[in-house]
Design an enzyme around this catalytic site. Sequence first.
Site, PDB file in Angstrom:
ATOM      1  N   LEU A 155      50.995  -6.926  25.724  1.00  0.00           N
ATOM      2  CA  LEU A 155      50.246  -6.027  24.844  1.00  0.00           C
ATOM      3  C   LEU A 155      51.117  -5.628  23.654  1.00  0.00           C
ATOM      4  CD1 LEU A 155      48.745  -4.000  27.779  1.00  0.00           C
ATOM      5  CD2 LEU A 155      47.446  -5.420  26.174  1.00  0.00           C
ATOM      6  N   PHE A 173      70.226  19.939   5.162  1.00  0.00           N
ATOM      7  CA  PHE A 173      71.085  19.418   4.113  1.00  0.00           C
ATOM      8  C   PHE A 173      72.123  18.438   4.685  1.00  0.00           C
ATOM      9  CE2 PHE A 173      74.254  20.073   0.683  1.00  0.00           C
ATOM     10  CZ  PHE A 173      73.434  19.760  -0.373  1.00  0.00           C
ATOM     11  N   CYS A 191      52.863  -6.981  16.247  1.00  0.00           N
ATOM     12  CA  CYS A 191      53.937  -6.078  15.809  1.00  0.00           C
ATOM     13  C   CYS A 191      55.275  -6.372  16.487  1.00  0.00           C
ATOM     14  CB  CYS A 191      53.500  -4.629  16.009  1.00  0.00           C
ATOM     15  SG  CYS A 191      54.861  -3.471  15.929  1.00  0.00           S
ATOM     16  N   HIS A 201      57.828  -6.229  24.693  1.00  0.00           N
ATOM     17  CA  HIS A 201      56.628  -6.751  25.365  1.00  0.00           C
ATOM     18  C   HIS A 201      56.523  -6.189  26.784  1.00  0.00           C
ATOM     19  CE1 HIS A 201      57.206 -10.585  22.733  1.00  0.00           C
ATOM     20  NE2 HIS A 201      56.559  -9.650  22.083  1.00  0.00           N
ATOM     21  N   CYS A 260      56.015  -6.301  12.512  1.00  0.00           N
ATOM     22  CA  CYS A 260      56.771  -5.089  12.134  1.00  0.00           C
ATOM     23  C   CYS A 260      58.184  -5.070  12.713  1.00  0.00           C
ATOM     24  CB  CYS A 260      56.092  -3.809  12.590  1.00  0.00           C
ATOM     25  SG  CYS A 260      54.364  -3.896  12.933  1.00  0.00           S
TER      26      CYS A 260
HETATM   27  C1  KPC Z   1      58.730  -0.740  18.525  1.00  0.00           C
HETATM   28  C2  KPC Z   1      57.444  -0.675  19.175  1.00  0.00           C
HETATM   29  O1  KPC Z   1      56.875   0.400  19.282  1.00  0.00           O
HETATM   30  C3  KPC Z   1      56.880  -1.892  19.722  1.00  0.00           C
HETATM   31  S1  KPC Z   1      55.473  -2.538  18.941  1.00  0.00           S
HETATM   32  C4  KPC Z   1      54.194  -1.343  19.151  1.00  0.00           C
HETATM   33  C5  KPC Z   1      52.960  -1.902  19.667  1.00  0.00           C
HETATM   34  S2  KPC Z   1      51.852  -0.669  20.041  1.00  0.00           S
HETATM   35  O2  KPC Z   1      52.550   0.429  20.773  1.00  0.00           O
HETATM   36  O3  KPC Z   1      50.809  -1.208  20.870  1.00  0.00           O
HETATM   37  O4  KPC Z   1      51.304  -0.130  18.808  1.00  0.00           O
END
Ligand code: KPC
Length: 532
Positions: free
Chosen positions: A82, A510, A86, A141, A91
């Site tokens: 899942l 700061f 990303c 993952h 990402c």
């Molecule tokens: C760094 C990270 O949170 C892994 S990628 C996120 C996938 S999700 O939590 O399903 O948006």
Amino acid sequence: MDIRDLHLNLAEWNELIERCLADPGSEPVLNLDRDPESGTDSGADPGYDAVFVGGGAGGRFGAAYMRAMGGRPLIIDAWPFLGGSCPHQACVPHHLFSEAAEELDRMRWFSDEMFFPKFDASRASILELVKVFVAGRGSAHAFMNWQTKEQLDVEYVLNARATIVDKHTVQAAGRTFRAKNLVLGMGARPVNPDIPGLDKRGVFDFVGLVEELDYEPTRCVIIGGSKVAMEYGSFFHATGCNTTIVSRSPLMRTKALHHVDEDLRQYVVGGMRKRGMEILEGAQPVSVNGGDRVRSVTVALASGEVVDIETDFVFMGTGERPNVAQARQVIGIEVSPNGRAVVDKRMRTNVPGVYAIGDMIDGPMEMFKARKSGVTAARNIMGEDLEFDYTEFPDFLHTTYEVTWVGLTEAEARERHGDDVIIIQMPPYVEGLDTPNLPLPCAEGTMLYAFRRPELSGFQKLVVHGASRKVLGAHHVGYGAKDAFQYLDYLIQQPGGLTIDTLGWMNELFLNPEHFVQLSRLRAGKAQLKHL
Ligand code: KPC
């Protein structure tokens, strides 16, 4: 493989996912409730409140929210994990590469100075970092699968491609699942323009880069001027792989980005050029040339001149196209001329009971939209009347800097409010002040620059409406301001807005990366605001 009664730890998950990825014929991974009336197979009772087709960020967050509200979601995903693209291709590698770009940039500027060693470009390898990413991506993952099963209590079927049968029925892993609603989160894929030669070896996009790179590139041509082009290009160049960006539009003036302040843009793009990147704006890629492998790219420059740029590595930064075909063909969802699923503010498509979320719909292909659109679909399915408007949002990209912005640019503010716009900026714009040698702004990540290369220490601008004293926009180039901008965005969007007086009375930590709190405090005493 039925894992319902197994409670795999992260290492076991990691191993299972790796096995599935390595073998295209591997079994589906089933995490399904044992209840025989649960919506699987029986056909009669649509036992699930929603089947989320796609378990990326949108599907995972939507399903988790629905479950938390007492609903019954099921996620189906073709990948054995899942979280979607990303953590696998998008990402997460982007942030790894951008962090490397920032580190490499610092090492280059300070090569052989103070405690920095002499910079050794032969150790800065694109291929090595890609391998580091691929070797490590499984831990995210594994965590996504573990958390979704053990903590969020969401059912799922992974490593199984979903076939939509009708608006209540999806087949996967040889089973039929029925649901009251479908939530489509089937993502997007990179799309290439029609340029001859893109099939040659040595042409990559952000997906191919992590899946297929097997040599060390020595020279890069990037086609396109997207965020991806700027981010990956900055990394490639920082490693020593000289990079040329070929873009039809000026960088940061592409349609996909809004609210880009011109002074910020000049600092960012000027900074890329200062580091030796070649940026060809108004240029058209004509062809990618070579035999089996890429050897050069032919480019028509803005001047009309046509040039051949030798390269062994072409990287496509031309955008993405949503995966809408199946849902359009089978259940007739409406798709806009730009290829996105059409939804209303509740994420409803034109087909009752069918929602679309994430990269399939309009708006930025960004995480906040993916996750919140999934949650919006879930909450509406569960009976709430909730709208999500993603037309205004804080935005960011990386070069060797972190660049963040929210709200109006100076030019947009002046269009609306004429001369009644106050600019608070660092360094300030004052003719003849020698601001390149001013060691400000400075904070985390820019202290060394401030003292040794002050012109590299960043840029920031706050745009304020004089009469109402409200902050209209904020713009930042530096490091560590992303968090502040997600809260600034919220405050600016409040009905009363955020005034310079409220901002100037906050407690700064700061040296705060954006100096907006203290700069506002220096001006807030004035009844008639002035620039700073
Ligand atoms: C760094 C990270 O949170 C892994 S990628 C996120 C996938 S999700 O939590 O399903 O948006």
